[in-house]
Design a protein around this motif. Structure first.
Motif: not given
Length: 330
Positions: A15-17, A75, A87, A116, A118, A120, A294, A296
């Protein structure tokens, strides 16, 4: 400046904020490590689109480095913060060879405010130099032992062909034959059973009624050095219980490391309770980080409510403290 470019990375999640990104601005992250590669994220915004890019460090520049990754990943763009989080999800990338130009996702909207990015990773593979099928880097590397080793092959034959077996292992739904000496050499608990005048020594049987025959087969296969990756992955929790019960630290650590690799929203709460029960600090920390760092935990409200009603009180307190710390520090 450096903090704003840092990517939070777990074994399969990054994750890049990104703080507010002005129009006609380009930013690039610091490198982060997942699998065999160092990765970068970048984001660029104009008045019509927001473009997200993921790419691996050019492996050709490093001598003897890994080949380009063959990646499967999802992504997401998480806009704003819970509970009003929006999202945007990319349909997904599957078995894509990520060449130096990487993966680019052009979103037909100009994102404003904090967000953010993200990633995965579902799987990462490397090409077979001999031209065979690409192999996953996560295909239980730490558990598969060379099938060419003559001693291990002989041990496997002793188990599977019942060569001079001298003890019966009774599982919940069946039984297998094995060898006292091999069991005793691999587990101090078995050694104690067979060294004293106990029921197991007298009747040449060991009852493992809390384990299915399939899991028992996996357990004995590990003891005899012939456990295959697929069988290990399918029976990790049962193997962890057996490793704890029979004092096999190597198997317990192998399960611990493997359970860390594929934490997701479907298993994180079960893994958290498993980590608490069997005193697995790295797995517990990984689960708490997945839930809290993260964020979640906000996507799993129903599951979390059920967890809070049944889980150990000390564990529930740890989760609460983590969430409160994250809220106070954000």
């Amino acid at each position: 400046m450096t903090d704003g470019a840092r990517v939070e990375a777990a074994p399969r999640l990054a994750q890049w904020r990104v703080d507010a990104l002005p129009c006609y601005t380009y930013r690039k992250s610091l490198p982060f490590r997942i699998g065999l590669w160092s990765w970068y994220l970048s984001v660029e915004r104009n008045n019509k689109q927001t473009c997200v890019k993921l790419f691996a460090e050019n492996s050709n520049s490093a001598k003897n480095g890994p080949s380009a990754p063959i990646a499967s990943f999802v992504t997401k763009l998480l806009i704003s913060l819970p509970p009003n989080q929006q999202t945007i999800v990319h349909p997904g990338i599957f078995d894509k060879l990520l060449k130096p130009d990487g993966f680019v996702w052009a979103i037909d909207s100009s994102v404003t405010g904090r967000f953010v990015i993200e990633i995965e990773f579902l799987d990462l593979k490397v090409a077979d130099p001999s031209g065979g099928e690409p192999a996953s880097i996560w295909a239980s590397q730490q558990i598969k032992q060379s099938s060419d080793n003559t001693a291990l092959s002989s041990l496997a034959r002793m188990l599977h062909e019942d060569i001079l077996t001298d003890i019966t292992i009774n599982a919940a739904d069946g039984s297998m034959r094995a060898h006292r000496a091999i069991l005793a050499a691999r587990s101090p608990v078995f050694r104690s059973m067979f060294s004293h005048d106990l029921r197991e020594k007298e009747f040449s049987t060991v009852d493992i009624s809390d384990m299915s025959l399939g899991a028992c087969h996996a357990f004995l296969s590990y003891i005899y050095g012939d456990l295959r990756g697929e069988e290990f992955l399918a029976n990790r929790l049962a193997l962890l219980r057996a490793a704890d019960k029979y004092d096999m630290a190597d198997l317990k650590e192998a399960c611990h490391e493997s359970l860390l690799e594929d934490i997701d929203t479907g298993n994180v709460l079960e893994r958290l309770q498993t980590a608490h029960l069997y005193r697995l600090p790295k797995l517990k920390g990984g689960c708490l980080r997945f839930l809290v760092d993260f964020r979640k935990v906000y996507e799993m409200r129903d599951e979390l409510n059920a967890f809070l009603q049944t889980a150990d009180r000390d564990l529930v307190a740890e989760v609460f403290h983590g969430v409160l710390a994250a809220w106070s520090g954000r």
